[in-house]
Design a protein around this motif. Structure first.
Motif, mmCIF file in Angstrom:
data_model
loop_
_atom_site.group_PDB
_atom_site.id
_atom_site.type_symbol
_atom_site.label_atom_id
_atom_site.label_comp_id
_atom_site.label_asym_id
_atom_site.label_seq_id
_atom_site.Cartn_x
_atom_site.Cartn_y
_atom_site.Cartn_z
ATOM 1 N N LYS A 95 0.835 -1.196 0.000
ATOM 2 C CA LYS A 95 0.000 0.000 0.000
ATOM 3 C C LYS A 95 0.870 1.247 0.000
ATOM 4 O O LYS A 95 1.917 1.290 0.625
ATOM 5 C CB LYS A 95 -0.924 0.021 1.231
ATOM 6 N N VAL A 96 0.407 2.246 -0.732
ATOM 7 C CA VAL A 96 1.029 3.567 -0.715
ATOM 8 C C VAL A 96 -0.013 4.537 -0.179
ATOM 9 O O VAL A 96 -1.099 4.663 -0.750
ATOM 10 C CB VAL A 96 1.472 4.006 -2.126
ATOM 11 N N ASN A 97 0.288 5.187 0.940
ATOM 12 C CA ASN A 97 -0.648 6.117 1.559
ATOM 13 C C ASN A 97 0.000 7.493 1.685
ATOM 14 O O ASN A 97 1.120 7.602 2.176
ATOM 15 C CB ASN A 97 -1.065 5.626 2.948
ATOM 16 N N ILE A 98 -0.705 8.531 1.249
ATOM 17 C CA ILE A 98 -0.232 9.905 1.395
ATOM 18 C C ILE A 98 -1.404 10.749 1.890
ATOM 19 O O ILE A 98 -2.449 10.809 1.243
ATOM 20 C CB ILE A 98 0.310 10.460 0.065
ATOM 21 N N TYR A 103 3.655 14.943 1.024
ATOM 22 C CA TYR A 103 4.164 14.427 -0.241
ATOM 23 C C TYR A 103 5.159 13.303 0.024
ATOM 24 O O TYR A 103 5.687 13.161 1.118
ATOM 25 C CB TYR A 103 4.808 15.531 -1.079
ATOM 26 N N ASN A 104 5.374 12.483 -0.992
ATOM 27 C CA ASN A 104 6.317 11.382 -0.868
ATOM 28 C C ASN A 104 6.845 11.031 -2.251
ATOM 29 O O ASN A 104 6.242 11.387 -3.262
ATOM 30 C CB ASN A 104 5.664 10.151 -0.235
ATOM 31 N N LEU A 105 7.993 10.376 -2.271
ATOM 32 C CA LEU A 105 8.570 9.881 -3.516
ATOM 33 C C LEU A 105 8.372 8.373 -3.562
ATOM 34 O O LEU A 105 8.604 7.680 -2.571
ATOM 35 C CB LEU A 105 10.061 10.214 -3.598
ATOM 36 N N VAL A 106 7.946 7.880 -4.724
ATOM 37 C CA VAL A 106 7.583 6.471 -4.855
ATOM 38 C C VAL A 106 8.272 5.862 -6.068
ATOM 39 O O VAL A 106 8.353 6.481 -7.133
ATOM 40 C CB VAL A 106 6.052 6.309 -5.002
ATOM 41 N N GLN A 107 8.791 4.651 -5.898
ATOM 42 C CA GLN A 107 9.279 3.844 -7.015
ATOM 43 C C GLN A 107 8.104 3.005 -7.510
ATOM 44 O O GLN A 107 7.498 2.267 -6.738
ATOM 45 C CB GLN A 107 10.410 2.931 -6.567
ATOM 46 N N TRP A 108 7.782 3.126 -8.807
ATOM 47 C CA TRP A 108 6.649 2.403 -9.369
ATOM 48 C C TRP A 108 7.146 1.364 -10.378
ATOM 49 O O TRP A 108 7.573 1.720 -11.479
ATOM 50 C CB TRP A 108 5.699 3.368 -10.076
ATOM 51 N N VAL A 154 12.898 -2.075 -8.096
ATOM 52 C CA VAL A 154 12.048 -2.783 -7.142
ATOM 53 C C VAL A 154 10.989 -3.576 -7.889
ATOM 54 O O VAL A 154 10.702 -3.333 -9.059
ATOM 55 C CB VAL A 154 11.364 -1.797 -6.170
ATOM 56 N N GLU A 155 10.410 -4.545 -7.196
ATOM 57 C CA GLU A 155 9.361 -5.371 -7.787
ATOM 58 C C GLU A 155 7.989 -4.998 -7.264
ATOM 59 O O GLU A 155 6.981 -5.507 -7.735
ATOM 60 C CB GLU A 155 9.642 -6.857 -7.495
ATOM 61 N N LYS A 156 7.942 -4.119 -6.262
ATOM 62 C CA LYS A 156 6.671 -3.630 -5.734
ATOM 63 C C LYS A 156 6.837 -2.157 -5.358
ATOM 64 O O LYS A 156 7.966 -1.688 -5.181
ATOM 65 C CB LYS A 156 6.236 -4.453 -4.522
ATOM 66 N N PRO A 157 5.741 -1.389 -5.274
ATOM 67 C CA PRO A 157 5.850 0.033 -4.972
ATOM 68 C C PRO A 157 6.623 0.269 -3.671
ATOM 69 O O PRO A 157 6.424 -0.432 -2.686
ATOM 70 C CB PRO A 157 4.388 0.484 -4.834
ATOM 71 N N LYS A 158 7.504 1.254 -3.693
ATOM 72 C CA LYS A 158 8.316 1.550 -2.523
ATOM 73 C C LYS A 158 8.403 3.060 -2.329
ATOM 74 O O LYS A 158 8.773 3.797 -3.245
ATOM 75 C CB LYS A 158 9.724 0.969 -2.700
ATOM 76 N N CYS A 159 8.066 3.516 -1.115
ATOM 77 C CA CYS A 159 8.132 4.939 -0.792
ATOM 78 C C CYS A 159 9.490 5.280 -0.191
ATOM 79 O O CYS A 159 10.100 4.445 0.491
ATOM 80 C CB CYS A 159 7.038 5.314 0.208
#
Length: 329
Positions: A95-98, A103-108, A154-159
């Motif tokens: 899960k990615v929650n903001i 704000y946040n930086l995410v690897q998609w 990455v293989e999954k979303p990472k903040c």
């Protein structure tokens, strides 16, 4: 190569709906999307060379849940000015929650998942970009905080951060200029593109970008953080009223010293500056989008004297509110 999250085909207007507004050449255009039932407002995306910008100003009856997907690995900077953002990847259960004001930086990575937007009003700016876009913009001059983040696949979303950072005043100002851009055609394309580049540079290199941990911020309890979020919501709902530290302290159940200390740890600014910033942002929107006069806007955000409002607006926003009156929407 398409960059960034995008909704499933059935949600896109590309099929036969004539509401695509070209702002420049084919490499820099905005595209609107049909909205779900119970959702009103505007959602557009701007394609740049190596990046994609998603602008949203929505009103939600309850919440919006849409299937989104990403076809190519990319990075995203997600600014949520109003409302709450949630993305769930069923496969990895990530899960990615903001939350509002963060704000946040995410690897998609390449994936399919569900995006859920919450809040009566939802306002956000999201910038998706390839690594090459960042290298072209910054070279190797980015903060050491980002080294592992930028270089890791990455293989999954990472903040980057476990919790989003409060949006600093300088970044907020750039975001508002982007969201309320009054130009049209190529001028609009060029203006937003230049502001986006300034925004990314400020995030990665700016001194006031929220990268450093605030002293003691991590020591706040979950309950204290929730209380400060409630205070923030109360402020947003009562900008027309005279708000005092004493009133807010009583509402929070804190003494004034604890309230001011906890508030600054969460929002990286004082309560007074936070209230003033929100009032000026609302006044700006009322003047630009609702055709309010300066006197009407000043009254709606708690100022009985338009002259006092004008002084506060100039100090906060950097220009006079009168400059908005002659600007075409």
């Amino acid at each position: 190569m398409r960059i960034g999250l995008f909704p499933s085909t059935e949600h896109s207007i590309d099929k036969g709906i004539d509401s695509v507004e070209l702002l420049g050449d084919i490499s820099a255009k905005t595209k609107a999307f049909t909205l779900e039932k119970g959702v009103t407002g505007n959602q557009q995306e701007l394609s740049l060379d190596g990046a994609l910008v998603l602008l949203r100003k929505l009103s939600l009856d309850s919440f919006s849940k849409t299937e989104y997907k990403n076809g190519n690995f990319c990075f995203g900077i997600h600014f949520v000015l109003e409302g709450n953002y949630n993305f769930t990847n069923p496969e990895s259960k990530t899960k990615v929650n903001i939350s509002s004001g963060s704000y946040n930086l995410v690897q998609w990575p390449e994936l399919v998942g569900f995006e859920k937007l919450k809040g009566k009003e939802y306002v956000s700016v999201e910038v998706f970009f390839a690594k090459e876009f960042l290298e072209d913009l910054l070279g190797t001059e980015h903060d050491s905080t980002f080294e592992n983040f930028v270089d890791t696949s990455v293989e999954k979303p990472k903040c980057l951060w476990s919790e989003g950072r409060a949006i600093p005043g300088k970044l907020r100002q750039l975001l508002l200029e982007i969201l309320h851009c009054s130009y049209t055609g190529s001028a609009k394309t060029n203006f937003i593109e230049s502001q986006i580049r300034c925004l990314v540079i400020e995030v990665f290199l700016g001194k006031d970008n929220g990268m450093q941990e605030m002293d003691g911020g991590a020591q706040l309890s979950v309950l204290d953080k929730e209380t400060i979020e409630k205070v923030s919501l109360y402020i947003k709902q009562n900008l027309k009223r005279k708000l005092t530290i004493k009133e807010l302290s009583e509402m929070a159940g804190f003494n004034t010293t604890k309230l001011k200390s906890c508030f600054k740890k969460v929002f990286h600014t004082t309560i007074f500056k936070y209230i003033t910033q929100l009032r000026m942002e609302k006044a700006r929107a009322l003047i630009l989008e609702e055709n309010f006069t300066i006197a009407q806007a000043s009254y709606e955000v708690g100022y009985s004297n338009p002259q006092h409002f004008t002084v506060a607006f100039k100090k906060t926003m950097g220009y006079l509110p009168s400059s908005l009156l002659s600007t075409p929407i």
